[in-house]
Design an enzyme around this catalytic site. Sequence first.
Site, PDB file in Angstrom:
ATOM      1  N   ARG A 244       0.894  -1.077  -0.042  1.00  0.00           N
ATOM      2  CA  ARG A 244      -0.066  -0.007   0.131  1.00  0.00           C
ATOM      3  C   ARG A 244       0.755   1.153  -0.233  1.00  0.00           C
ATOM      4  NH1 ARG A 244      -2.273   1.128   5.373  1.00  0.00           N
ATOM      5  NH2 ARG A 244      -1.023   2.945   5.190  1.00  0.00           N
ATOM      6  N   HIS A 248      -3.620   4.723   4.371  1.00  0.00           N
ATOM      7  CA  HIS A 248      -4.866   3.965   4.500  1.00  0.00           C
ATOM      8  C   HIS A 248      -6.094   4.479   3.843  1.00  0.00           C
ATOM      9  CE1 HIS A 248      -7.943   0.975   5.679  1.00  0.00           C
ATOM     10  NE2 HIS A 248      -8.603   2.184   6.359  1.00  0.00           N
ATOM     11  N   TYR A 257       3.584   5.598  11.728  1.00  0.00           N
ATOM     12  CA  TYR A 257       3.856   4.124  12.066  1.00  0.00           C
ATOM     13  C   TYR A 257       4.560   3.366  10.992  1.00  0.00           C
ATOM     14  CZ  TYR A 257      -0.353   3.610   8.664  1.00  0.00           C
ATOM     15  OH  TYR A 257      -1.222   3.879   7.704  1.00  0.00           O
TER      16      TYR A 257
END
Lengths: 345, 328
Positions: A244, A248, A257
């Site tokens: 990805r 998100h 993160y």
Amino acid sequence: MIELLGIDGKVRGSSPMSLDKVVDALRLMLLSRAVDDRLIKLQRMGRVGVYGPVHGQEAAVIGSAMALDPQRDWIVPASREHPAMLRHGLPLKNMFATYMGNFDAAAVPDGVRLLPRQQSIGAQLPHAVGLAWALKLRRAGGVVAVYFGEGASSEGDFHEASNLAGVMRVPLVMLLINNHYAISTPVHRQTAAAELAARAEGYGFPGFVVDGNDLLAVYATTVDAVNRAIAGDGPTLIECRTYRMGFHNTSDNPKEYRDTAEVDEAEQRDPIERVRRFAIREGVWSADQEAAALNEIRSAIDTAQRQVEELPRPGAAAIFEHVYETLPPRLQQQRAEALDDARPS
Amino acid sequence: MINQPELSILEAIRSALMDEMSRDERVMVLGMDVGQLGGVFRVTRGLMERFGPERVVDTPLAEGAIVGASLGLAIGGMVPVAEVQFLGFTHQAFHQIGPQLARYRFRSRGRFSAQVTIRAPFGGGTRTPEFHPDAIEAQFVQAPGLKIVCPAFPDDAKGLLLEAIRDPDPVLYLEPQRLYRSIRGPVPAGDHTVPFGSSRLVREGKDVVLIAWSAAVHLCLAAADQLAEEGVAASVLDLRTLVPLDVAGLIAAVVESGKAVVVHEAPVTGGFGAEIVATIQQEAFGSLDAPIRRVASRDTPYPPGSLEDYFLPSVRRIVAATRATVEY
Ligand SMILES: Cc1ncc(C[n+]2csc(CCOP(=O)(O)OP(=O)(O)O)c2C)c(N)n1
Ligand SMILES: [Mg+2]
């Protein structure tokens, strides 16, 4: 891991996909990225609620969709597979309506073999099994392709659906899009296993790991799975290893993160770039063709966006439509109240 | 209280978690994205750095396992505070919450209990996608053994959370996501708990009482302001906990004026408002001067964010229902 197309654009052996199809796939990949850009922009302007981009996963989503026959097969999506839905017959306008909050205009048109997007992670998996089961019972001849993330593979629905699919030997292709993240949770916190495809053995059907950034490998593996399903040999699990590359969704900031070095590294394996190299090498693509394609894409997107903007906004009545086939009296009363309440005073 | 910093609801929840994890080393936090990221709303931000990854745990994506494992952790001597990312996704854990967690004391005839807190954000008004805003609190009311608490203010957010974590029985702690950052208020420092089953009269008025919980309390306060301009004095009662229910406080607030309106974000039919109305008519029939009205969401699925204002209760609807009740 199944790999066919290198990052240099060279194919191992001969291409499983015709060159015409490669060009179609490349156009779709470019469209997907342009749609990402536009919807992110519209979200920043407050005209789209939340958007989760496909960025980085185009080969996995499009390579698998290209192996399906829209006249015969069904797609059961999660929520990040709109390029597959477009290929399968969802009009671009409906796709824009989905994100621009016009849910009537977002509906899948009659005759298009697609279920709506699913936002409850993993919930679509048992539906896909049932749909494939019905195709089998009715000897309809098609297959069902169901998409889900590696995060979804941790839900109980995944296990229950996989097991049932194996027992009933349904014509199902399970496309596990392992993009390495479920929001902030990395795949190594999602499972202690080295690969997710290995689970298939426990359900009594084959599983494969494929380079999910490799259009041709995803396509070839899905074609095989479709053929198995059509021949009556039951389900297949395909783990597409991708990444990805974006956030998100528009409410997320991956810098909180994950290391940007990891993203830079993934950039080297960009799924579009290697198809572009391959197509140029084969003489079916050029910089001029790309510029022309991007122009067409921009105008198609402009048109779709404008068409949605020109639609009347759904009003209070819309929330009462399609709750039941016939609205019960108590809801009719609520509807009257809501319409009354919505009238400007 | 000497020291009462102004905190948001989100900060109050985080400070309660910090305090209790420092005080009691059995307390642990588990759920999706709660560690490294600090949760999708950042409620648990900083906890993993402070208490380490054994006590602040990013779990796989599986609500049923988060809740079911919390029961086992509790039996094994831990005090889990589980986060379910949104209340709408507790359905994936429904069996583990109602028939398992809530009944374990009963089933084991008192041998095992479940000192487990489940935190879950909920409620509308943020234009969030399907499932994320669902107000399904009433569905849990029919899980005897479970307590349900729903703070609307920062001080209660802290006080009720500390009470929940220490409660020997399982507690579903509902967080009003729309108000996380927008409502600020003084929060007592140190060990501040709020007993369950104690409602709070957050505004006094002699003509009618508006009864609510969680974010709807603030809708009622806004409605009461508007009604005051028309000369109607409304009190507002914040139930704070649905189970246990403060029946005495509820009845006392109603007999004052003999008129009541109940407001909630869940769909009207079978919502907890129905239980409130039934309780009032049974306990205070003689004091009632008007039928009790409910202002709630419509009996439809939660619509897309762009249409949610047609679905949810609004200040305007509350004002209209209250006016009709007062004029009855
Ligand atoms: C049942 C359920 N739980 C939690 C969520 C919140 N949520 C939305 S997306 C997501 C991560 C999904 O990860 P994955 O399945 O890998 O799909 P990806 O987002 O990577 O495409 C989560 C936890 C949800 N939508 N549904
Ligand atoms: Mg993922």
